[in-house]
Design a protein around this motif. Structure first.
Motif: not given
Ligand code: D5M
Ligand code: FE
Ligand code: ZN
Length: 522
Positions: A136-137, A142-143, A146-147, A150, A449-451
């Protein structure tokens, strides 16, 4: 060319577009006239069959035999004396010994898994943490936020039980001289003028400086730190609460109590990596010997093959790499790799992940191959997952990771902790940090990525990497760490930097005991 070895038989079959069960190949190799048997087996195969089964071969051989018996039986025996079978180790042909063969008529050739004892119904494989198709990255700021958030959350949760931590901004407001603990990502490591260590930790609220005195035993642990890893510290605040004097330092780590799972039957997996097909240094002979061996009775329990990246040599990976390429087109490299995979017994389950030489993005996590590449490699039904991926084989969880971060761990940490000669020790460090590529922004490229797929959330039973082309293994808190060597002889670059690769080895793992034996094919 006489079809004297299983590998030759397999490549002959492959050139005619067929895959074959391992048992079928063994039977052909043991036939009095393998060439003729192969021709007849292919001729009599049903049109829609893609895989030559042991049943097909048996039917052909039985028919030939009954004809021969009726005419010149004794002559055949004489021929056999001169042929391959006479010199072959008898154990190789145990396939025909166990009395299952009398299904002579050839009416039910298809699913006779026959005497090879491969019971596909016992197979079990599950995959977790595969991000293929879920990227999704977009590389936006902002990515990254979030990574890292996480990563922090997941690793902090492993440390919370061990310290009574406070967020950085709360610590600033605590009374001078009080006991305090915090959990943070290492954002800076510096030595002070007097030789102590200043480690800056960052959490979601801010950063805080922590001082490790040079004469404390924990100063050694500072040598093991990498930027961006998550640790916990506790100690005493300075009078002005502006710095923490560290008494103890904790890694997320693997609990010493980890008790690995095992398979509930005797079954084995071959764990390899760094095949590098397309390189002039790819060791085809060693590969043939390996795949030949897989067809023997000795290897009958080897039902899984795991490949931890660098299937092909790729193009444009390193400067001047093209001077050492045997195949210059990336797709042709995969086509050739696929041919080599066809030598692997058709009934083996193959799982692989990409490495830095493969044709996917370099930044980690790396998704599995796209459709086009998968299509090239369908011949053997090999399945590709992302790098890293968590592959559970009959209960044994194997964390597969190619290993690019190992170069960095080896470069940054002291020799006793991580070196090319003991690559498994560098892997211990990753297990301790519970992250396969802790340091961001250096040699190892990360894609947000989102995580954070690179966190080692679940403790694996086996950690399998490659990349550094060195063979090494050992146990860390009951986790078997294995770096599996390569199938590429020393390249000019490696010679220039004194990398002496361990090439042509196949580590074989007993999934029921987690004991490992290494076979040499070079
Ligand atoms: O990497 C094999 C090993 O060799 C790994 O430790 C990196 C190192 N290597 C190989 N070639 C180079 C160049 N040109 N620069 C830096 N490091 C290199 P592999 O991924 O199989 O090439
Ligand atoms: Fe490699
Ligand atoms: Zn590599």
């Amino acid at each position: 060319m006489p079809l004297s070895t299983p590998a030759r038989i397999v490549s002959e079959l492959a050139s005619r577009g067929y895959n074959a069960e391992r048992e079928a190949v063994t039977k052909l190799a043991d036939a009095p006239d393998p060439e003729r048997a192969l021709d007849r087996a292919v001729e009599t195969m049903p049109d829609d069959a893609l895989k030559l089964t042991a049943g097909h071969v048996e039917a052909v051989l039985d028919r030939a035999e009954s004809r021969a018996d009726a005419t010149a039986g004794s002559q055949r025996a004489a021929e056999q004396e001169n042929g391959e079978t006479a010199t072959r180790d008898p154990s190789v042909s145990t396939g025909t010994d166990s009395g299952v063969s009398p299904d002579a008529g050839g009416d039910v050739p298809h699913e006779t898994k026959g005497s090879r004892d491969v019971d596909l119904s016992k197979r079990a494989i599950e995959v977790a943490n595969d991000m293929t198709g879920n990227s999704t990255g977009t590389g936006e700021y902002s990515d990254f936020v979030s990574v890292f958030r996480d990563r922090y959350e997941k690793l902090a949760s492993k440390l919370r039980g061990r310290v009574n931590h406070r967020p950085t901004d709360a610590i600033e407001n605590m009374a001078g001289g009080s006991e305090a603990a915090l959990i943070g990502m290492v954002s800076d490591i510096r030595s002070t003028a007097s030789g102590h260590w200043l480690v800056e930790l960052e959490d979601t609220n801010g950063t805080f400086p922590c001082l490790v005195m040079k004469d404390r035993p924990i100063a050694d642990l500072v040598q093991q730190l990498l930027l961006d890893e998550v640790i916990a510290v506790d100690g005493t605040l300075a009078d002005d609460s502006g710095i923490l004097f560290v008494d103890s330092l904790h890694f997320p780590d693997v609990p010493r109590t980890h008790s690995p799972s095992t398979a509930d039957r005797h079954v084995q997996a071959a764990l390899i990596s760094d095949v590098h097909v397309g390189s002039q240094e790819f060791m085809a002979d060693a590969w043939h010997r390996f795949t030949d061996w897989l067809h023997t009775a000795e290897a009958e329990h080897v039902e899984y093959l795991l490949i931890a990246g660098d299937m092909v040599e790729g193009v444009g990976i390193y400067p001047d790499q093209d001077e050492e390429l045997d195949i210059i087109d990336i797709y042709e490299q995969y086509e050739q790799f696929s041919e080599y995979l066809k030598e692997v017994p058709g009934d083996m389950e193959i799982r692989m992940i990409p490495g830095n030489h493969d044709a996917v993005r370099l930044a980690e996590p790396q998704p599995g191959f796209d459709e086009e590449l998968r299509d090239i490699m369908t011949a053997h039904d090999a399945t590709v997952h992302s790098n890293p991926a968590l592959v559970t084989v009959e209960g044994v969880t194997v964390l597969m990771y190619h290993g690019v971060s190992l170069d960095e761990v080896i470069a940054e940490l002291p020799d006793e902790e991580a070196s090319y000669d003991d690559p498994h020790k560098a892997m211990y460090q990753l297990l301790k940090k519970r992250h396969v590529a802790p340091q961001y922004g250096g040699h190892t490229r990360l894609a947000p990525e989102d995580r954070d797929y690179l966190v080692i959330e679940e403790v694996p039973d086996v950690f399998h990497t490659g990349h550094v082309h060195k063979l090494g293994w050992g146990k860390y808190h009951n986790v078997l760490a294995l770096n599996s060597g390569c199938w590429q002889a020393q390249t000019d670059f490696q010679k220039s930097v004194n990398i002496d690769p361990d090439a042509g080895f196949a580590p074989i793992l007993d999934l029921d005991t987690l004991d490992m034996t290494v076979r040499k094919f070079a």
